[in-house]
Design a protein around this motif. Structure first.
Motif, PDB file in Angstrom:
ATOM      1  N   ALA A   5       0.893  -1.159   0.000  1.00 14.18           N
ATOM      2  CA  ALA A   5       0.000   0.000   0.000  1.00 14.18           C
ATOM      3  C   ALA A   5       0.926   1.202   0.000  1.00 14.18           C
ATOM      4  O   ALA A   5       1.616   1.462   0.981  1.00 14.18           O
ATOM      5  CB  ALA A   5      -0.912  -0.007   1.221  1.00 14.18           C
ATOM      6  N   ALA A  36      -1.580  -1.344  -3.937  1.00 12.79           N
ATOM      7  CA  ALA A  36      -2.534  -0.236  -3.928  1.00 12.79           C
ATOM      8  C   ALA A  36      -1.749   1.063  -3.995  1.00 12.79           C
ATOM      9  O   ALA A  36      -0.776   1.247  -3.266  1.00 12.79           O
ATOM     10  CB  ALA A  36      -3.387  -0.270  -2.663  1.00 12.79           C
ATOM     11  N   THR A  39      -5.088   7.282  -5.949  1.00 11.79           N
ATOM     12  CA  THR A  39      -5.855   7.583  -7.147  1.00 11.79           C
ATOM     13  C   THR A  39      -5.115   8.652  -7.940  1.00 11.79           C
ATOM     14  O   THR A  39      -4.730   9.678  -7.376  1.00 11.79           O
ATOM     15  CB  THR A  39      -7.265   8.081  -6.764  1.00 11.79           C
ATOM     16  OG1 THR A  39      -7.899   7.080  -5.955  1.00 11.79           O
ATOM     17  CG2 THR A  39      -8.104   8.366  -7.991  1.00 11.79           C
ATOM     18  N   HIS A  66      -6.593   3.627  -4.446  1.00  7.05           N
ATOM     19  CA  HIS A  66      -7.327   3.968  -3.227  1.00  7.05           C
ATOM     20  C   HIS A  66      -7.182   5.471  -3.010  1.00  7.05           C
ATOM     21  O   HIS A  66      -6.072   5.987  -3.066  1.00  7.05           O
ATOM     22  CB  HIS A  66      -6.764   3.188  -2.037  1.00  7.05           C
ATOM     23  CG  HIS A  66      -7.621   3.256  -0.820  1.00  7.05           C
ATOM     24  ND1 HIS A  66      -7.651   4.354  -0.002  1.00  7.05           N
ATOM     25  CD2 HIS A  66      -8.472   2.361  -0.284  1.00  7.05           C
ATOM     26  CE1 HIS A  66      -8.500   4.130   0.990  1.00  7.05           C
ATOM     27  NE2 HIS A  66      -9.010   2.930   0.843  1.00  7.05           N
ATOM     28  N   GLU A  68      -7.418   7.389  -0.350  1.00  5.40           N
ATOM     29  CA  GLU A  68      -7.025   7.951   0.942  1.00  5.40           C
ATOM     30  C   GLU A  68      -5.844   7.248   1.593  1.00  5.40           C
ATOM     31  O   GLU A  68      -5.798   7.105   2.814  1.00  5.40           O
ATOM     32  CB  GLU A  68      -8.223   7.930   1.888  1.00  5.40           C
ATOM     33  CG  GLU A  68      -9.375   8.772   1.383  1.00  5.40           C
ATOM     34  CD  GLU A  68     -10.591   8.679   2.269  1.00  5.40           C
ATOM     35  OE1 GLU A  68     -10.570   7.926   3.264  1.00  5.40           O
ATOM     36  OE2 GLU A  68     -11.573   9.360   1.958  1.00  5.40           O
ATOM     37  N   LEU A  69      -4.862   6.838   0.808  1.00  7.85           N
ATOM     38  CA  LEU A  69      -3.674   6.223   1.405  1.00  7.85           C
ATOM     39  C   LEU A  69      -2.873   7.295   2.139  1.00  7.85           C
ATOM     40  O   LEU A  69      -2.623   8.364   1.603  1.00  7.85           O
ATOM     41  CB  LEU A  69      -2.811   5.568   0.328  1.00  7.85           C
ATOM     42  CG  LEU A  69      -3.430   4.366  -0.371  1.00  7.85           C
ATOM     43  CD1 LEU A  69      -2.544   3.918  -1.525  1.00  7.85           C
ATOM     44  CD2 LEU A  69      -3.632   3.232   0.611  1.00  7.85           C
ATOM     45  N   HIS A 117      -8.405  -3.457   4.875  1.00 11.72           N
ATOM     46  CA  HIS A 117      -9.343  -2.362   4.634  1.00 11.72           C
ATOM     47  C   HIS A 117      -9.025  -1.664   3.304  1.00 11.72           C
ATOM     48  O   HIS A 117      -9.919  -1.392   2.509  1.00 11.72           O
ATOM     49  CB  HIS A 117      -9.266  -1.365   5.798  1.00 11.72           C
ATOM     50  CG  HIS A 117     -10.069  -0.134   5.592  1.00 11.72           C
ATOM     51  ND1 HIS A 117     -11.423  -0.078   5.820  1.00 11.72           N
ATOM     52  CD2 HIS A 117      -9.704   1.102   5.162  1.00 11.72           C
ATOM     53  CE1 HIS A 117     -11.857   1.136   5.546  1.00 11.72           C
ATOM     54  NE2 HIS A 117     -10.837   1.872   5.146  1.00 11.72           N
ATOM     55  N   VAL A 118      -7.755  -1.376   3.069  1.00  6.57           N
ATOM     56  CA  VAL A 118      -7.343  -0.715   1.828  1.00  6.57           C
ATOM     57  C   VAL A 118      -7.746  -1.550   0.620  1.00  6.57           C
ATOM     58  O   VAL A 118      -8.371  -1.048  -0.322  1.00  6.57           O
ATOM     59  CB  VAL A 118      -5.818  -0.442   1.824  1.00  6.57           C
ATOM     60  CG1 VAL A 118      -5.312  -0.127   0.425  1.00  6.57           C
ATOM     61  CG2 VAL A 118      -5.481   0.681   2.785  1.00  6.57           C
ATOM     62  N   PHE A 119      -7.407  -2.832   0.622  1.00  5.55           N
ATOM     63  CA  PHE A 119      -7.691  -3.660  -0.553  1.00  5.55           C
ATOM     64  C   PHE A 119      -9.185  -3.956  -0.706  1.00  5.55           C
ATOM     65  O   PHE A 119      -9.668  -4.106  -1.830  1.00  5.55           O
ATOM     66  CB  PHE A 119      -6.853  -4.936  -0.530  1.00  5.55           C
ATOM     67  CG  PHE A 119      -5.424  -4.680  -0.907  1.00  5.55           C
ATOM     68  CD1 PHE A 119      -5.061  -4.463  -2.230  1.00  5.55           C
ATOM     69  CD2 PHE A 119      -4.436  -4.603   0.062  1.00  5.55           C
ATOM     70  CE1 PHE A 119      -3.753  -4.191  -2.583  1.00  5.55           C
ATOM     71  CE2 PHE A 119      -3.124  -4.334  -0.277  1.00  5.55           C
ATOM     72  CZ  PHE A 119      -2.777  -4.131  -1.608  1.00  5.55           C
ATOM     73  N   ARG A 121     -11.542  -1.824  -0.093  1.00  7.91           N
ATOM     74  CA  ARG A 121     -12.202  -0.605  -0.559  1.00  7.91           C
ATOM     75  C   ARG A 121     -11.566   0.004  -1.813  1.00  7.91           C
ATOM     76  O   ARG A 121     -12.032   1.018  -2.315  1.00  7.91           O
ATOM     77  CB  ARG A 121     -12.230   0.419   0.562  1.00  7.91           C
ATOM     78  CG  ARG A 121     -13.198  -0.038   1.643  1.00  7.91           C
ATOM     79  CD  ARG A 121     -13.312   0.899   2.775  1.00  7.91           C
ATOM     80  NE  ARG A 121     -14.377   0.580   3.710  1.00  7.91           N
ATOM     81  CZ  ARG A 121     -14.553  -0.547   4.360  1.00  7.91           C
ATOM     82  NH1 ARG A 121     -13.737  -1.550   4.162  1.00  7.91           N
ATOM     83  NH2 ARG A 121     -15.534  -0.729   5.223  1.00  7.91           N
ATOM     84  N   ALA A 122     -10.528  -0.610  -2.303  1.00  6.00           N
ATOM     85  CA  ALA A 122      -9.850  -0.096  -3.496  1.00  6.00           C
ATOM     86  C   ALA A 122     -10.657  -0.411  -4.743  1.00  6.00           C
ATOM     87  O   ALA A 122     -11.515  -1.294  -4.744  1.00  6.00           O
ATOM     88  CB  ALA A 122      -8.455  -0.713  -3.602  1.00  6.00           C
ATOM     89  N   THR A 123     -10.346   0.326  -5.806  1.00  3.31           N
ATOM     90  CA  THR A 123     -10.976   0.082  -7.093  1.00  3.31           C
ATOM     91  C   THR A 123      -9.902  -0.354  -8.095  1.00  3.31           C
ATOM     92  O   THR A 123      -8.723  -0.042  -7.908  1.00  3.31           O
ATOM     93  CB  THR A 123     -11.700   1.345  -7.615  1.00  3.31           C
ATOM     94  OG1 THR A 123     -10.756   2.415  -7.704  1.00  3.31           O
ATOM     95  CG2 THR A 123     -12.846   1.733  -6.690  1.00  3.31           C
TER      96      THR A 123
END
Length: 129
Positions: A5, A36, A39, A66, A68-69, A117-119, A121-123
């Motif tokens: 991330a 991740a 964006t 993502h 908001e990293l 959580h990151v993965f 909610r990622a696109t």
């Protein structure tokens, strides 16, 4: 398994200049690799495309974005490297914590939960990977 991330791609570029080669070698060896990145276009000094232009074409790499990293977290099985960015320091000079999951370690578990959580909610990468 390897998870990355990456909030600051310049930090990663300073640490691993041949990232695509390293990840390709891991993937060819049967390791699942997810990455991740922020964006594109969200107040960054550099994007992953600027620093590693061919990374999005790496076969087998699950590349996601993502919005908001905030920190860099690198996971290799039960080991984590976590950057602790310091205002006024270049990313390459930021402290790095090395954590290892041994039993119910709350600090390590917190970072592992954050990675999930990151993965979750990622696109997908805008190029369709």
């Amino acid at each position: 398994m390897v998870d990355l991330a990456v909030a600051n791609v310049l930090f990663l570029a300073d640490a691993v200049w041949d990232l695509r080669g390293v990840l390709t070698e891991l993937i060819e060896g049967g390791v699942r690799v997810r990455m991740a990145v922020p964006t594109p276009g969200r107040d960054q000094s550099a994007t992953v495309e600027d620093v590693f232009p061919s990374l999005s074409n790496t076969p087998g790499l699950k590349l996601v974005v993502h919005p908001e990293l905030r920190t860099d977290v690198f996971r290799a099985d039960d080991d984590l490297l976590v950057t602790s960015l310091v205002d006024g320091l270049a990313p390459a000079l930021s402290p790095v914590l090395h954590l290892r999951r041994i039993g119910p370690a709350p600090l390590t578990a917190g970072y592992l939960t954050a990675l999930d959580h990151v993965f979750d909610r990622a696109t997908p990468w805008p190029g369709g990977r």
